[in-house]
Design an enzyme around this catalytic site. Structure first.
Site, PDB file in Angstrom:
ATOM      1  N   HIS A 146      -2.187  -3.996  -5.602  1.00  0.00           N
ATOM      2  CA  HIS A 146      -2.878  -3.496  -4.422  1.00  0.00           C
ATOM      3  C   HIS A 146      -4.116  -2.717  -4.861  1.00  0.00           C
ATOM      4  O   HIS A 146      -4.039  -1.891  -5.767  1.00  0.00           O
ATOM      5  CB  HIS A 146      -1.958  -2.607  -3.589  1.00  0.00           C
ATOM      6  CG  HIS A 146      -2.452  -2.428  -2.188  1.00  0.00           C
ATOM      7  ND1 HIS A 146      -3.495  -1.594  -1.879  1.00  0.00           N
ATOM      8  CD2 HIS A 146      -2.072  -3.007  -1.015  1.00  0.00           C
ATOM      9  CE1 HIS A 146      -3.729  -1.638  -0.573  1.00  0.00           C
ATOM     10  NE2 HIS A 146      -2.880  -2.502  -0.039  1.00  0.00           N
ATOM     11  N   GLU A 155       2.632  -1.928  16.727  1.00  0.00           N
ATOM     12  CA  GLU A 155       2.925  -0.886  15.740  1.00  0.00           C
ATOM     13  C   GLU A 155       1.691  -0.028  15.498  1.00  0.00           C
ATOM     14  O   GLU A 155       0.582  -0.535  15.327  1.00  0.00           O
ATOM     15  CB  GLU A 155       3.371  -1.504  14.415  1.00  0.00           C
ATOM     16  CG  GLU A 155       3.654  -0.461  13.336  1.00  0.00           C
ATOM     17  CD  GLU A 155       3.923  -1.067  11.970  1.00  0.00           C
ATOM     18  OE1 GLU A 155       4.499  -0.361  11.125  1.00  0.00           O
ATOM     19  OE2 GLU A 155       3.560  -2.245  11.740  1.00  0.00           O
ATOM     20  N   LYS A 199      -0.197  -9.541  -7.678  1.00  0.00           N
ATOM     21  CA  LYS A 199      -1.544  -9.220  -7.213  1.00  0.00           C
ATOM     22  C   LYS A 199      -1.496  -7.753  -6.826  1.00  0.00           C
ATOM     23  O   LYS A 199      -0.956  -7.379  -5.797  1.00  0.00           O
ATOM     24  CB  LYS A 199      -1.953 -10.075  -6.020  1.00  0.00           C
ATOM     25  CG  LYS A 199      -3.445  -9.938  -5.687  1.00  0.00           C
ATOM     26  CD  LYS A 199      -3.755 -10.163  -4.227  1.00  0.00           C
ATOM     27  CE  LYS A 199      -3.449  -8.968  -3.363  1.00  0.00           C
ATOM     28  NZ  LYS A 199      -4.335  -7.796  -3.591  1.00  0.00           N
ATOM     29  N   CYS A 205       7.838   1.702   6.705  1.00  0.00           N
ATOM     30  CA  CYS A 205       8.065   0.532   7.552  1.00  0.00           C
ATOM     31  C   CYS A 205       9.200   0.764   8.536  1.00  0.00           C
ATOM     32  O   CYS A 205       9.362  -0.001   9.492  1.00  0.00           O
ATOM     33  CB  CYS A 205       8.350  -0.701   6.697  1.00  0.00           C
ATOM     34  SG  CYS A 205       9.525  -0.439   5.370  1.00  0.00           S
ATOM     35  N   GLU A 230       7.732  -9.043   4.501  1.00  0.00           N
ATOM     36  CA  GLU A 230       8.259  -7.937   5.301  1.00  0.00           C
ATOM     37  C   GLU A 230       7.057  -7.310   5.974  1.00  0.00           C
ATOM     38  O   GLU A 230       6.164  -6.788   5.312  1.00  0.00           O
ATOM     39  CB  GLU A 230       9.012  -6.944   4.410  1.00  0.00           C
ATOM     40  CG  GLU A 230       9.746  -5.856   5.181  1.00  0.00           C
ATOM     41  CD  GLU A 230       8.956  -4.569   5.250  1.00  0.00           C
ATOM     42  OE1 GLU A 230       8.338  -4.318   6.323  1.00  0.00           O
ATOM     43  OE2 GLU A 230       8.956  -3.822   4.271  1.00  0.00           O
ATOM     44  N   SER A 276       0.814  -1.216   0.000  1.00  0.00           N
ATOM     45  CA  SER A 276       0.000   0.000   0.000  1.00  0.00           C
ATOM     46  C   SER A 276       0.844   1.261   0.000  1.00  0.00           C
ATOM     47  O   SER A 276       0.487   2.263  -0.634  1.00  0.00           O
ATOM     48  CB  SER A 276      -0.927   0.011   1.217  1.00  0.00           C
ATOM     49  OG  SER A 276      -0.174   0.066   2.426  1.00  0.00           O
ATOM     50  N   ASN A 277       1.986   1.235   0.698  1.00  0.00           N
ATOM     51  CA  ASN A 277       2.713   2.477   0.960  1.00  0.00           C
ATOM     52  C   ASN A 277       3.820   2.784  -0.040  1.00  0.00           C
ATOM     53  O   ASN A 277       4.430   3.849   0.027  1.00  0.00           O
ATOM     54  CB  ASN A 277       3.281   2.484   2.383  1.00  0.00           C
ATOM     55  CG  ASN A 277       4.203   1.318   2.666  1.00  0.00           C
ATOM     56  OD1 ASN A 277       4.166   0.298   1.987  1.00  0.00           O
ATOM     57  ND2 ASN A 277       5.049   1.474   3.671  1.00  0.00           N
ATOM     58  N   GLY A 317       3.625  -5.725   3.975  1.00  0.00           N
ATOM     59  CA  GLY A 317       2.376  -5.238   4.542  1.00  0.00           C
ATOM     60  C   GLY A 317       2.292  -5.533   6.024  1.00  0.00           C
ATOM     61  O   GLY A 317       3.295  -5.554   6.740  1.00  0.00           O
ATOM     62  N   SER A 318       1.079  -5.794   6.487  1.00  0.00           N
ATOM     63  CA  SER A 318       0.827  -5.950   7.923  1.00  0.00           C
ATOM     64  C   SER A 318       1.248  -7.320   8.435  1.00  0.00           C
ATOM     65  O   SER A 318       1.395  -8.278   7.660  1.00  0.00           O
ATOM     66  CB  SER A 318      -0.668  -5.753   8.192  1.00  0.00           C
ATOM     67  OG  SER A 318      -1.412  -6.832   7.642  1.00  0.00           O
TER      68      SER A 318
END
Length: 527
Positions: free
Chosen positions: A185, A392, A183, A301, A264, A157-158, A240-241
């Site tokens: 986002h 986080e 895939k 991140c 990651e 996403s970022n 991602g998360s």
């Protein structure tokens, strides 16, 4: 031109009925383009043609793959301002950030092109035969790295460029000889389609096999789940998360043939401020920390979500100065309303925990999707008691932990989950008296920084962007730098194989001029 369709190889296909749009967080409205989510049949077609492409692509020479990667970079640049405009509309990020991230993406592609063109990355290792060795003859064994097969990359996403469609995972996987299915986002599906078009054009121009790259749209988790479960997929890259990465890891491990997931995930990137740094440079480090916490609305991140120090008047002074600096800064737009909502929920959750006190909270924000920065503080004792405080918060938030003494500081560091980075702010003369702190921090992180901020990840061979779980799913690998290619390969040996039938990297004559380990001696000589 954005079609909203899926790139399955070079074909644009949209046979499904599930559609969605991306969102402009700056304007707080949906973007005009409509995207069609990939169907089960389209997913199976993508994995099938990728598998077929692998049969020839794994044998592509270093020069052929290098040309492919460099041509991708050229085609991305050819998209020009149109690509930057779509990036900004879908992310809410400024044009300067788009240009910088595009430059990083181009640099990554070219770095992997240089790597595979030179060729020594395959780690050719040769042990020649000793037929008269007693009591048993020694056979000829030759080893090199071999690509795994089709890799699925989940766009982040970022980082719509650098960790997405043509980002580091894709570039390193293609460099290794693995076809890639992205895939995309759902927050930047238009950006992904445009970048995918550049990859497809580059594949066609350089005669890469059909299916070497595909880009699939999705608005939820279904497409990703099907891809990870598909038996023709051999590895996964994810940024991602923690929840998302762990779910994919568990899915992959539960397959009849488990496959690696290189994820990651979350990190709060602790920053330790030693006493002399607080005494001599409190203002300097307050300014630096404020800038790092709020950079990009805290959506990196490597955002410093935790600041650790030993409780005294100097730490109190630093906290006050950090508060002043934080409140000077204007809030920044976040990537989406959902990310902004999660930020607010998580920020409030940690702020309401036992013993947590607010140091500074920006309260003049009235724009939708803009993140109001916040700093809180808590004692080391409370931090050790409550693991919720280790969570986080994705956004411009940081927590100052006030430890009673060095022993408690070490205990806090030992209690932390794995992190991408750890930072020591201090004077060189006092480091030796804090070796136990440095050691404790080093055991929890993938990269340790001295007198600098964790935000800003240099893309270079020495970089490690990974760390103990849950910052990444496998701390032996990096997601940034040329060593990222090692995630997509496996060691493979040839025993007593005829020289002329060996890959060129292992032939006696060393036609590629590689640096090889021959009978335990590193050399470029022929045998």
């Amino acid at each position: 031109m954005i079609t909203g369709k899926n790139y399955i190889g070079s074909q644009l296909i949209a046979g499904g009925d599930k559609v969605f749009k991306t969102f402009n967080p700056q304007l707080n409205i949906h973007n005009p383009w409509q995207f069609t989510e990939a169907t089960t049949d389209e997913i199976k077609l993508a994995t099938a043609i990728a598998h077929h492409a692998f049969l020839s692509f794994q044998k592509a020479t270093g020069k052929e793959k290098a040309l492919f990667l460099r041509t991708i970079a050229e085609e991305i640049m050819t998209l020009g301002e149109d690509l930057l405009d779509v990036y900004c509309q879908e992310s809410g990020l400024p044009k300067g950030r788009a240009e910088g991230e595009r430059g990083r993406t181009i640099g990554q592609l070219n770095a992997f092109a240089d790597l595979v063109e030179e060729g020594s990355w395959v780690e050719a290792t040769i042990d020649t035969a000793i037929p008269d060795r007693k009591p048993l003859p020694k056979v000829d064994i030759r080893k090199m790295m071999r690509p795994l097969g089709t890799v699925v990359v989940f766009g982040s996403s970022n980082f719509p460029f650098a960790y997405s469609t043509a980002g580091g995972d894709t570039a390193s996987a293609l460099a290794s000889g693995c076809p890639v299915i992205v895939k995309s986002h759902p927050m930047h599906a238009g950006t992904s389609e445009m970048v995918a078009s550049a990859i497809i054009k580059a594949a066609q121009k350089t005669n890469m096999p059909e299916g070497v790259f595909s880009n699939l749209n999705s608005s939820g988790i279904e497409v990703g789940v099907q891809l990870v479960k598909d038996p023709l997929v051999k590895a996964v890259g994810f940024t991602g998360s923690i929840n998302g990465g762990r779910a994919l890891y568990d899915l992959a491990a539960g397959r009849p043939e488990p496959i690696p997931v290189f994820a990651e995930m979350g990190s709060i990137n602790p920053v330790v401020i030693l006493p002399d740094a607080l005494k001599q440079n409190a203002q300097k480090w307050a300014i630096a920390c404020a800038g790092s916490v709020t950079l990009g609305a805290g959506q990196f991140c490597t955002n410093p979500g935790l600041i650790l120090g030993i409780k005294n008047d100097d730490l109190e002074n630093f906290s006050n100065q950090l508060a002043n600096e934080i409140l000077k800064m204007d809030p920044i737009c976040m990537l989406s309303p959902s990310i902004h909502k999660n930020y607010e929920v998580n920020k409030d959750s940690l702020s309401s925990q036992q013993g947590v006190q607010v140091v500074a909270a920006y309260d003049k924000n009235d724009k939708p999707n803009y993140a109001a920065q916040k700093i809180v503080t808590v004692s080391g004792k409370e931090f050790l008691k409550n693991t919720v405080l280790h969570k986080e918060v994705f956004g411009p938030f940081s927590m100052i932990v006030q430890c009673e003494n060095k022993a408690e500081l070490v205990a806090v560091l030992n209690a932390l989950e794995g992190q991408l980075t750890g930072t020591i702010l201090g004077e060189e003369t006092e480091i030796k008296t804090f070796n136990d702190v440095v050691d404790a921090l080093g055991n929890r992180v993938g990269r340790i920084i001295f007198n600098g901020m964790p935000t800003g990840v240099e893309v270079c061979p020495a970089m490690v962007h990974g760390g103990p779980y849950p910052s990444s799913s496998d701390s032996r690998f990096t997601a940034v730098g040329i060593d990222a290619i090692k995630r997509w390969v496996r060691p493979f040996s040839y025993q007593n194989w005829p020289n002329d039938l060996l890959p060129e990297a292992l032939q006696n004559e060393n036609p590629l001029g590689l640096s090889r380990l021959v009978n335990n001696i590193q050399t470029t000589d022929s045998i």
